[in-house]
Every structure is written in C-alpha cells, then in structure tokens.
Design an enzyme around this catalytic site. Structure first.
Site, PDB file in Angstrom:
ATOM      1  N   TYR A  97      42.394  25.626  39.251  1.00 13.56           N
ATOM      2  CA  TYR A  97      42.973  26.148  38.006  1.00 13.56           C
ATOM      3  C   TYR A  97      41.885  26.151  36.934  1.00 13.56           C
ATOM      4  O   TYR A  97      42.081  25.717  35.820  1.00 13.56           O
ATOM      5  CB  TYR A  97      44.164  25.275  37.597  1.00 13.56           C
ATOM      6  CG  TYR A  97      45.137  25.924  36.646  1.00 13.56           C
ATOM      7  CD1 TYR A  97      45.926  26.986  37.045  1.00 13.56           C
ATOM      8  CD2 TYR A  97      45.280  25.445  35.332  1.00 13.56           C
ATOM      9  CE1 TYR A  97      46.834  27.570  36.181  1.00 13.56           C
ATOM     10  CE2 TYR A  97      46.195  26.019  34.459  1.00 13.56           C
ATOM     11  CZ  TYR A  97      46.963  27.077  34.901  1.00 13.56           C
ATOM     12  OH  TYR A  97      47.875  27.662  34.038  1.00 13.56           O
ATOM     13  N   GLN A 139      38.654  31.229  36.665  1.00 13.52           N
ATOM     14  CA  GLN A 139      39.363  32.314  37.352  1.00 13.52           C
ATOM     15  C   GLN A 139      40.783  31.886  37.745  1.00 13.52           C
ATOM     16  O   GLN A 139      41.734  32.652  37.620  1.00 13.52           O
ATOM     17  CB  GLN A 139      38.596  32.757  38.607  1.00 13.52           C
ATOM     18  CG  GLN A 139      37.280  33.454  38.319  1.00 13.52           C
ATOM     19  CD  GLN A 139      37.468  34.812  37.656  1.00 13.52           C
ATOM     20  OE1 GLN A 139      38.440  35.518  37.884  1.00 13.52           O
ATOM     21  NE2 GLN A 139      36.527  35.174  36.803  1.00 13.52           N
ATOM     22  N   SER A 189      45.438  15.299  40.500  1.00  9.81           N
ATOM     23  CA  SER A 189      44.718  16.022  39.441  1.00  9.81           C
ATOM     24  C   SER A 189      45.517  16.043  38.138  1.00  9.81           C
ATOM     25  O   SER A 189      46.721  16.305  38.132  1.00  9.81           O
ATOM     26  CB  SER A 189      44.452  17.457  39.901  1.00  9.81           C
ATOM     27  OG  SER A 189      44.051  18.240  38.800  1.00  9.81           O
ATOM     28  N   ASP A 200      32.162  27.445  44.336  1.00  9.99           N
ATOM     29  CA  ASP A 200      31.634  27.827  45.652  1.00  9.99           C
ATOM     30  C   ASP A 200      31.078  26.626  46.422  1.00  9.99           C
ATOM     31  O   ASP A 200      31.137  26.594  47.647  1.00  9.99           O
ATOM     32  CB  ASP A 200      30.543  28.887  45.475  1.00  9.99           C
ATOM     33  CG  ASP A 200      31.117  30.134  44.802  1.00  9.99           C
ATOM     34  OD1 ASP A 200      31.851  30.869  45.471  1.00  9.99           O
ATOM     35  OD2 ASP A 200      30.860  30.352  43.601  1.00  9.99           O
ATOM     36  N   HIS A 211      34.284  35.452  45.154  1.00 11.45           N
ATOM     37  CA  HIS A 211      32.848  35.620  45.381  1.00 11.45           C
ATOM     38  C   HIS A 211      32.629  35.350  46.872  1.00 11.45           C
ATOM     39  O   HIS A 211      33.247  34.437  47.427  1.00 11.45           O
ATOM     40  CB  HIS A 211      32.069  34.636  44.501  1.00 11.45           C
ATOM     41  CG  HIS A 211      30.579  34.645  44.712  1.00 11.45           C
ATOM     42  ND1 HIS A 211      29.850  35.814  44.865  1.00 11.45           N
ATOM     43  CD2 HIS A 211      29.686  33.636  44.789  1.00 11.45           C
ATOM     44  CE1 HIS A 211      28.573  35.503  45.035  1.00 11.45           C
ATOM     45  NE2 HIS A 211      28.455  34.193  44.989  1.00 11.45           N
ATOM     46  N   GLY A 245      37.051  34.276  33.521  1.00 11.06           N
ATOM     47  CA  GLY A 245      38.495  34.102  33.604  1.00 11.06           C
ATOM     48  C   GLY A 245      39.231  34.294  32.284  1.00 11.06           C
ATOM     49  O   GLY A 245      40.302  34.906  32.257  1.00 11.06           O
ATOM     50  N   ASP A 259      25.458  39.922  43.337  1.00 13.59           N
ATOM     51  CA  ASP A 259      25.823  38.875  42.381  1.00 13.59           C
ATOM     52  C   ASP A 259      24.709  37.836  42.276  1.00 13.59           C
ATOM     53  O   ASP A 259      24.293  37.459  41.179  1.00 13.59           O
ATOM     54  CB  ASP A 259      27.140  38.226  42.848  1.00 13.59           C
ATOM     55  CG  ASP A 259      27.692  37.248  41.836  1.00 13.59           C
ATOM     56  OD1 ASP A 259      28.441  37.689  40.955  1.00 13.59           O
ATOM     57  OD2 ASP A 259      27.359  36.048  41.906  1.00 13.59           O
TER      58      ASP A 259
HETATM   59  P1  NAD Z   1      35.695  26.658  37.820  1.00 14.18           P
HETATM   60  O1  NAD Z   1      34.564  25.701  37.968  1.00 14.18           O
HETATM   61  O2  NAD Z   1      36.032  27.155  36.472  1.00 14.18           O
HETATM   62  O3  NAD Z   1      37.054  26.021  38.359  1.00 14.18           O
HETATM   63  C1  NAD Z   1      37.230  25.528  39.603  1.00 14.18           C
HETATM   64  C2  NAD Z   1      38.493  24.670  39.674  1.00 14.18           C
HETATM   65  O4  NAD Z   1      38.464  24.078  40.960  1.00 14.18           O
HETATM   66  C3  NAD Z   1      38.542  23.491  38.705  1.00 14.18           C
HETATM   67  O5  NAD Z   1      39.154  23.797  37.510  1.00 14.18           O
HETATM   68  C4  NAD Z   1      39.379  22.525  39.505  1.00 14.18           C
HETATM   69  O6  NAD Z   1      40.751  22.886  39.395  1.00 14.18           O
HETATM   70  C5  NAD Z   1      38.968  22.777  40.922  1.00 14.18           C
HETATM   71  N1  NAD Z   1      37.922  21.869  41.478  1.00 14.18           N
HETATM   72  C6  NAD Z   1      36.694  21.625  40.978  1.00 14.18           C
HETATM   73  N2  NAD Z   1      36.006  20.796  41.781  1.00 14.18           N
HETATM   74  C7  NAD Z   1      36.808  20.527  42.819  1.00 14.18           C
HETATM   75  C8  NAD Z   1      36.664  19.716  43.984  1.00 14.18           C
HETATM   76  N3  NAD Z   1      35.543  19.011  44.233  1.00 14.18           N
HETATM   77  N4  NAD Z   1      37.700  19.682  44.854  1.00 14.18           N
HETATM   78  C9  NAD Z   1      38.823  20.354  44.613  1.00 14.18           C
HETATM   79  N5  NAD Z   1      39.032  21.135  43.522  1.00 14.18           N
HETATM   80  C10 NAD Z   1      38.035  21.206  42.641  1.00 14.18           C
HETATM   81  O7  NAD Z   1      35.424  27.837  38.857  1.00 14.18           O
HETATM   82  P2  NAD Z   1      35.344  29.397  38.539  1.00 14.18           P
HETATM   83  O8  NAD Z   1      34.170  29.665  37.675  1.00 14.18           O
HETATM   84  O9  NAD Z   1      36.684  29.892  38.147  1.00 14.18           O
HETATM   85  O10 NAD Z   1      34.950  29.952  39.998  1.00 14.18           O
HETATM   86  C11 NAD Z   1      35.894  30.090  41.035  1.00 14.18           C
HETATM   87  C12 NAD Z   1      35.438  31.193  41.956  1.00 14.18           C
HETATM   88  O11 NAD Z   1      35.417  32.423  41.238  1.00 14.18           O
HETATM   89  C13 NAD Z   1      34.031  31.004  42.511  1.00 14.18           C
HETATM   90  O12 NAD Z   1      34.011  31.487  43.828  1.00 14.18           O
HETATM   91  C14 NAD Z   1      33.180  31.892  41.606  1.00 14.18           C
HETATM   92  O13 NAD Z   1      31.988  32.335  42.219  1.00 14.18           O
HETATM   93  C15 NAD Z   1      34.143  33.024  41.352  1.00 14.18           C
HETATM   94  N6  NAD Z   1      33.912  33.836  40.142  1.00 14.18           N
HETATM   95  C16 NAD Z   1      33.794  33.224  38.934  1.00 14.18           C
HETATM   96  C17 NAD Z   1      33.649  33.991  37.800  1.00 14.18           C
HETATM   97  C18 NAD Z   1      33.568  33.336  36.428  1.00 14.18           C
HETATM   98  O14 NAD Z   1      33.419  34.058  35.470  1.00 14.18           O
HETATM   99  N7  NAD Z   1      33.689  32.033  36.275  1.00 14.18           N
HETATM  100  C19 NAD Z   1      33.611  35.389  37.880  1.00 14.18           C
HETATM  101  C20 NAD Z   1      33.781  35.994  39.132  1.00 14.18           C
HETATM  102  C21 NAD Z   1      33.926  35.185  40.255  1.00 14.18           C
HETATM  103 MG    MG Z   2      27.251  35.215  39.814  1.00 12.56          MG
END
Ligand code: NAD
Ligand code: MG
Length: 344
Positions: A30, A33, A56, A88, A113, A139, A196
C-alpha cells in the site's frame, strides 16, 4: 485502438472491463502505487482487497479508506489476480515465501515494473498468467488524476498467457485504474524493464545528478561562491525541466534568451560527446545482457553495502550542505516539500 509511432494505444472505448470486474483482485503493498491502484480499482467497481505484512501498521489506513486488509497467504488463496506493488527488491522473497506455496493454476500475476520476471528472479509455473500495468507517473498522480476523472498514461505487457485473455485482463485493470482516458500503450516485459532501467541510470537519476554535481564543483573549484553555484547548477534546473516537460526542448528554447540558446546548442554537444554516448551504449548493454541485474541482486543479497556507502559519501557533498541552508531561506520551497522531514 490507434497507432502512434507504431505502438498500439488503447483508450476507454476500446476496452471491456468485465474481465476484471468478474475477478477477485488483491493488491500487494500500500505504498506509492499500491494505495492508488487499490482505491482507483475499488471506485471503478472492482472486488479488491489489500495484502500487507503480518502486523503492518498500514492496515489501519487501508481500513479507514474502506478496503479490507489481509495477509499475503490469504491474498493468494482468495484472489484470481495478484497485483504485486511491493518494492522490486522484495518481490522474490515474498514470492518464494507466500505466493509460490499458494499459487493456483490459471491465476494472473501482475506487476508495475518487469524487473523480477524479466531477470528470472521470479519464475511462475507455466499455467500462471503474467502481465504488467505500469503507470508512467508516481502513485500520488495516478490517484489524483483518477479523482478528477482523468488518468495517467500506462504501459501494459503480457508475459505468460495460458488462459489466453491476459491482455484483456490487463487492459481492463488499466482502464479501472484510470489509464484509458489518457491512453494505454502495449509493450513487452523486455522493453518496459530495459527502457525503465536505462532512463533512470543514464538520464533521469544517474545522468542528472552527476551533471549537477560536476557543474557545481567546476564553479566552486574556480573560486565562485557555493551559494551562486547552487542556484545556477541545481535550483534553476526546475524551471528548465518544467518548460521541457510541458512543451519539449523547443518550448524551453523559446523561453530562454538568445545568449542561453547559443550556449545551449554550441556547448551542450561538447559535454555529451560521442564518448558519453559510447558509455551510454555500454550501460544499455549491461541492462540487456543482465549484468546490471546480476550486480544489483547480489548487492541486495549482501544488504546493499556499496549502495549505502556511496549514498553516504554524497549526503554531505558541499552542494547538499549549501542546498539545505539555501532552501531554508525560500519559504515556498519549505512549504511544498515532496518528502516530509520525518520520512527522510
Ligand atoms: P513503495 O516503496 O512506495 O511501496 C511498497 C509497499 O510495499 C510499502 O508501502 C509496504 O506496504 C510494502 N512493503 C515494503 N517493504 C516490504 C517488505 N519487506 N515486505 C512486505 N511488504 C513490504 O513502492 P512503489 O514505489 O509503489 O513501487 C511498487 C512497484 O511499482 C515497483 O515494482 C515499482 O518498480 C513500480 N513502479 C513504481 C512507480 C513509482 O512512481 N513509485 C512507478 C511505476 C512503477
Ligand atoms: Mg524506473
């Protein structure tokens, strides 16, 4: 569907949402994204839940937003579509521990991704479908655009497709996430992942921060005040990038003085030379042949020692020290922080 520069682009009118409205969807994570997709899908009528780590604290926020929060195991047992929006670097661990033992034939595994699938960190069974829905924006923008009835352009890609309708499912997902108002572009795991990585390494993050630091250091080493070097090499970059963002390089050049234009076209190519481009090609090759992925996976396995060390080295670079002081003098910047001080 229309063709722009040879890519397939889908809009709302081209997409039937029933492939996602008839399925149970779980969003893993959460974060940036995760929160946007979960809320957008819910408001589009999708049967969606959010899965978080056991215990959590985020669960409270999820529930307040009107969503149910469940464990990763429950998620995989319950859902037809599992959208992995975790960082990731934890995909593999979560997949091995929670997804693989509960995975069902005909399931859909989604990503924003393609790294972990493209570089074989995760290898789902052949009877599981894989897809990407990757919004081309952070997001918070995916969420705020949806709320105004618009959306952020997104990429979709299909990997494994034993059910034969994974493209329809991913398009329906992207439409329910708001992307169909802006345009949904069909690509592949390879192209999404490699472009990317290249963008963030060569231009957006790597290229830009190295350019800023080198420019700043050049002025300071020549005896100019660091404060002035900061304004010229970092602060004013925003104005230039905003112009480029809204109207391309030509709008930026329209807006700057003739002196700046002449400096741009005659000096820029002396900095980014054929040598620089040759290095860019090497960086791209390392992405394509998996060398970068291997190095980064290994770095994570060791607990990111090199990353931590190199970030630490830059933390107190003179440009950061003078920047913290100067930004403190600019009230509009202080009031509009994108990253709050308790997050840093
Ligand atoms: P983020 O770091 O904002 O959030 C990830 C969420 O995962 C956290 O809020 C938490 O709920 C959970 N989390 C974190 N560590 C964890 C762990 N060790 N075990 C279990 N849960 C855990 O991530 P994001 O930036 O939203 O990225 C998510 C995906 O979206 C990735 O694959 C990223 O490459 C992709 N993406 C991100 C963006 C962006 O703008 N941030 C854009 C396009 C694609
Ligand atoms: Mg990137």
């Amino acid at each position: 569907m229309s063709k722009v520069l040879d890519m397939k682009v889908y809009y709302d009118k081209d997409i039937d949402t029933s492939p996602i409205l008839t399925k149970k969807v779980v969003i893993l994570g959460y974060g940036s994204q995760g929160h946007a997709h979960a809320l957008n899908l819910k408001e589009s009528g999708v049967n969606v839940k959010v899965a978080l780590r056991e215990g959590s604290k985020t669960c409270e926020r999820v529930q307040k937003a009107g969503l149910e929060c469940i464990s990763f195991e429950e998620a995989v047992q319950w859902a037809d579509v599992v959208m992995n929006l975790l960082p990731d670097t934890v995909h593999k661990e979560v997949y091995d521990k929670y997804i693989a033992p509960n995975i069902k034939s005909g399931m859909y595994l989604g990503f924003a991704h393609g790294f972990s699938i493209h570089y074989n960190e995760i290898i789902p069974p052949a009877d599981v479908n894989t897809f990407i829905v990757a919004p081309k924006g952070p997001g918070h923008l995916v969420r705020s655009e949806y709320k105004t009835g618009r959306g952020v352009p997104s990429l979709v890609a299909v990997g494994q497709n034993p059910s034969g309708d994974t493209l329809e499912v991913s398009l329906a997902y992207a439409k329910c996430n708001g992307a169909g108002t802006a345009g949904i572009i069909e690509t592949t795991f390879k192209n999404e992942t490699e472009t990317d990585l290249f963008g963030e390494q060569a231009v957006l993050c790597g290229g830009t921060s190295a350019l800023i630091k080198a420019g700043f250091e050049t002025l300071v080493e020549a005896g100019y005040p660091p404060e002035m070097a900061y304004f010229e090499c970092l602060h004013e970059l925003k104005l230039i990038v905003d112009l480029i963002y809204y109207g391309g390089i030509s709008d930026m050049r329209y807006s700057i003085s003739d002196t700046a234009k002449y400096g741009d076209v005659t000096r820029g190519p002396r900095l980014v030379t054929s040598e620089t481009k040759a290095e860019m090609k090497k960086i791209l090759e390392e992405i394509q042949n998996g060398k970068f992925a291997k190095e980064w996976i290994e770095e994570n396995r060791k607990g990111q020692p090199n990353l931590k060390m190199m970030l630490e080295e830059d933390r107190d670079h003179e440009i950061e020290v003078v920047g913290r002081k100067l930004r403190g003098m600019m009230s509009w910047i202080k009031d509009a922080q994108l990253i709050s001080s308790d997050e840093r």
